[in-house]
Design a protein around this motif. Structure first.
Motif, mmCIF file in Angstrom:
data_model
loop_
_atom_site.group_PDB
_atom_site.id
_atom_site.type_symbol
_atom_site.label_atom_id
_atom_site.label_comp_id
_atom_site.label_asym_id
_atom_site.label_seq_id
_atom_site.Cartn_x
_atom_site.Cartn_y
_atom_site.Cartn_z
ATOM 1 N N ILE A 46 0.875 -1.176 0.000
ATOM 2 C CA ILE A 46 0.000 0.000 0.000
ATOM 3 C C ILE A 46 0.906 1.217 0.000
ATOM 4 O O ILE A 46 1.810 1.321 0.831
ATOM 5 N N VAL A 47 0.709 2.137 -0.924
ATOM 6 C CA VAL A 47 1.496 3.379 -0.909
ATOM 7 C C VAL A 47 0.549 4.539 -0.653
ATOM 8 O O VAL A 47 -0.527 4.619 -1.258
ATOM 9 N N THR A 48 0.925 5.404 0.271
ATOM 10 C CA THR A 48 0.006 6.479 0.605
ATOM 11 C C THR A 48 0.706 7.681 1.243
ATOM 12 O O THR A 48 1.913 7.675 1.450
ATOM 13 N N THR A 49 -0.083 8.704 1.490
ATOM 14 C CA THR A 49 0.452 9.978 1.988
ATOM 15 C C THR A 49 0.844 9.858 3.454
ATOM 16 O O THR A 49 0.532 8.871 4.130
ATOM 17 N N ASN A 50 1.488 10.894 3.931
ATOM 18 C CA ASN A 50 1.987 10.909 5.300
ATOM 19 C C ASN A 50 0.867 10.637 6.321
ATOM 20 O O ASN A 50 0.946 9.709 7.133
ATOM 21 N N MET A 51 -0.198 11.419 6.249
ATOM 22 C CA MET A 51 -1.232 11.277 7.272
ATOM 23 C C MET A 51 -2.060 10.002 7.090
ATOM 24 O O MET A 51 -2.358 9.313 8.067
ATOM 25 N N PHE A 52 -2.419 9.673 5.853
ATOM 26 C CA PHE A 52 -3.192 8.435 5.655
ATOM 27 C C PHE A 52 -2.356 7.230 6.104
ATOM 28 O O PHE A 52 -2.872 6.279 6.686
ATOM 29 N N GLY A 53 -1.048 7.280 5.847
ATOM 30 C CA GLY A 53 -0.171 6.175 6.244
ATOM 31 C C GLY A 53 -0.053 6.060 7.750
ATOM 32 O O GLY A 53 0.039 4.963 8.307
ATOM 33 N N ASP A 54 -0.051 7.199 8.407
ATOM 34 C CA ASP A 54 -0.005 7.204 9.871
ATOM 35 C C ASP A 54 -1.226 6.467 10.420
ATOM 36 O O ASP A 54 -1.111 5.577 11.274
ATOM 37 N N ILE A 55 -2.380 6.805 9.884
ATOM 38 C CA ILE A 55 -3.634 6.238 10.400
ATOM 39 C C ILE A 55 -3.763 4.756 10.014
ATOM 40 O O ILE A 55 -4.040 3.903 10.851
ATOM 41 N N LEU A 56 -3.529 4.463 8.734
ATOM 42 C CA LEU A 56 -3.736 3.081 8.280
ATOM 43 C C LEU A 56 -2.732 2.115 8.913
ATOM 44 O O LEU A 56 -3.030 0.942 9.090
ATOM 45 N N SER A 57 -1.523 2.608 9.254
ATOM 46 C CA SER A 57 -0.570 1.668 9.856
ATOM 47 C C SER A 57 -0.952 1.326 11.296
ATOM 48 O O SER A 57 -0.720 0.205 11.744
ATOM 49 N N ASP A 58 -1.549 2.253 12.017
ATOM 50 C CA ASP A 58 -2.069 1.880 13.347
ATOM 51 C C ASP A 58 -3.191 0.863 13.190
ATOM 52 O O ASP A 58 -3.271 -0.117 13.925
ATOM 53 N N LEU A 59 -4.042 1.103 12.210
ATOM 54 C CA LEU A 59 -5.134 0.167 11.963
ATOM 55 C C LEU A 59 -4.570 -1.220 11.638
ATOM 56 O O LEU A 59 -4.975 -2.226 12.217
ATOM 57 N N ALA A 60 -3.599 -1.251 10.727
ATOM 58 C CA ALA A 60 -3.033 -2.534 10.288
ATOM 59 C C ALA A 60 -2.363 -3.276 11.445
ATOM 60 O O ALA A 60 -2.324 -4.502 11.476
ATOM 61 N N SER A 61 -1.845 -2.520 12.413
ATOM 62 C CA SER A 61 -1.155 -3.180 13.520
ATOM 63 C C SER A 61 -2.107 -4.102 14.280
ATOM 64 O O SER A 61 -1.716 -5.141 14.791
ATOM 65 N N GLN A 62 -3.374 -3.727 14.325
ATOM 66 C CA GLN A 62 -4.329 -4.562 15.075
ATOM 67 C C GLN A 62 -4.614 -5.872 14.361
ATOM 68 O O GLN A 62 -5.072 -6.833 14.962
ATOM 69 N N LEU A 63 -4.334 -5.902 13.048
ATOM 70 C CA LEU A 63 -4.514 -7.159 12.321
ATOM 71 C C LEU A 63 -3.461 -8.165 12.774
ATOM 72 O O LEU A 63 -3.656 -9.364 12.713
#
Ligand code: IPM
Ligand code: MG
Length: 363
Positions: A240-257
């Motif tokens: 997944i490639v994304t912007t600074n802020m979207f990446g910040d949010i989505l990586s916290d989300l992904a951590s729960q997976l």
């Protein structure tokens, strides 16, 4: 030649988890011939307490000189009342920007041993292996103008600017496509092109760059949908490639997976693969000093350092397999412990010691 690794422990649980990761580095140094020299520096609140600023010039110079940097975490309630410009987080953002660390790689990999630690059903997350490539030195985190101003009617207004130029988008897209070529050859670019012009350009540039990578398939997704898809069917993603802020949010989300935010390492790289390595989680002030934080994200960050900045692929594999082994052995810090009497609850320190013991046993 001896390589210099800067050690910036930071705040909260930072010093505890970094201590365990340094144990791993020292084991590799003493027993596996890793030719590194470790040098400590201050960052974040710890630096503010001593020098008054979150990124003192000595730390920046150390960062510039070093071949790689290991960072714990920064921030905490103690420094929240401070002026915005000298808060701990500013130190982290400044070192990322000053060193040109634009490519943030955040792998979300599920160790099979932790399939039950996720709040999602094991069948949804089993085998999960996603790489989030987050742009790290641009976007709304750095865009100008920014600030809080007073309007004519006396009300205050906060404002930030989301800005990306073509060169910034192109270089992060290339990192994503290069990574995908070595993985499952899929890139999903996440944007909000239906609303934001800056990411309309993002989509256009990523699409253009994709033409140079015929073996990689490209898809686009709006960020709201991406958040939903990551929970619904995360295994559809590769890179997944994304912007600074979207990446910040989505990586916290992904951590729960993957069971816990305490499991996710990251690498922030410049154009020459010099890097800073840190867990994606924060300083967790609520559990600081209790010897219960999970050091594995930081230890896995050491593995990324070995792979990307120190050219030690084999040692990187050894560290990752040592982490897997301690999980197989049933060791769990509280964040990844489930109701299973085959698991043993361990402290931060015991977890680090266990990883070191597995490494030594391989000698
Ligand atoms: C991260 C953190 C940082 C960020 C904070 C501490 C400034 O959340 O690395 O994900 O937002 O980038
Ligand atoms: Mg974050």
């Amino acid at each position: 030649m001896t390589k210099t690794v800067a050690i910036l422990a930071g705040d909260g649980i930072g010093p505890e988890i970094v201590t365990e990761a340094v144990k791993v580095l020292k084991t590799l140094q003493v027993s596996f011939g890793l030719d590194v020299q470790l040098e400590e520096g201050l960052i974040g609140g710890a630096a503010i307490d001593v020098t008054g600023v979150p990124l003192p010039p000595e730390t920046l110079n150390l960062g510039k000189r070093a071949d790689a940097i290991l960072l714990g975490a920064v921030g905490g309630p103690k420094w929240e009342p401070l002026e915005r410009d000298i808060r701990p987080e500013r130190g982290l953002l400044a070192i990322r920007a000053e060193l040109g660390l634009f490519a943030n790689l955040r792998p979300a990999l599920l160790f099979p041993e932790l399939a039950n630690a996720s709040t999602l059903k094991p069948e949804v997350v089993a085998g999960l292996d996603i790489l989030i490539v987050r742009e790290l030195t641009g976007g709304i985190y750095f865009g100008k103008p920014r600030g809080i101003r007073i309007l004519d009617n006396g009300q205050r207004e906060g404002f930030n600017t989301l800005v990306y130029n073509e060169a910034e988008i192109e270089r992060i897209a290339r990192v994503a496509f290069d990574s995908a070529e070595k993985r499952n050859k899929k890139v999903c670019s996440v944007d909000k092109a239906n609303v934001l012009e800056s990411t309309e350009l993002w989509r256009e540039v990523v699409t253009r760059v994709a033409k140079d990578y015929p073996s990689v398939s490209l898809s686009h997704m709006y960020v709201d949908n991406a958040a939903m898809q990551l929970v619904r069917n995360p295994k559809q993603f590769d890179v997944i490639v994304t912007t600074n802020m979207f990446g910040d949010i989505l990586s916290d989300l992904a951590s729960q997976l993957t069971g816990s935010i305490g499991m996710l390492p990251s690498a922030s790289l410049d154009a020459n693969n010099k890097g800073m390595y840190e867990p994606i989680h924060g300083s967790a002030p609520d559990i600081a000093g209790q010897n219960c934080a999970n050091p594995l994200a930081t230890i896995l960050s050491v593995a990324m350092m070995l792979r990307y900045s120190l050219g030690q692929m084999e040692l990187a594999d050894q560290v990752e397999s040592a982490v897997q082994q301690v999980l197989k052995d049933g060791l769990r810090t509280p964040d990844i412990k489930s109701d299973d009497n085959k698991q043993t609850l361990v402290s931060t320190q015991e977890m680090g010691d266990a990883v070191v013991a597995v490494l030594r046993a391989k000698l």
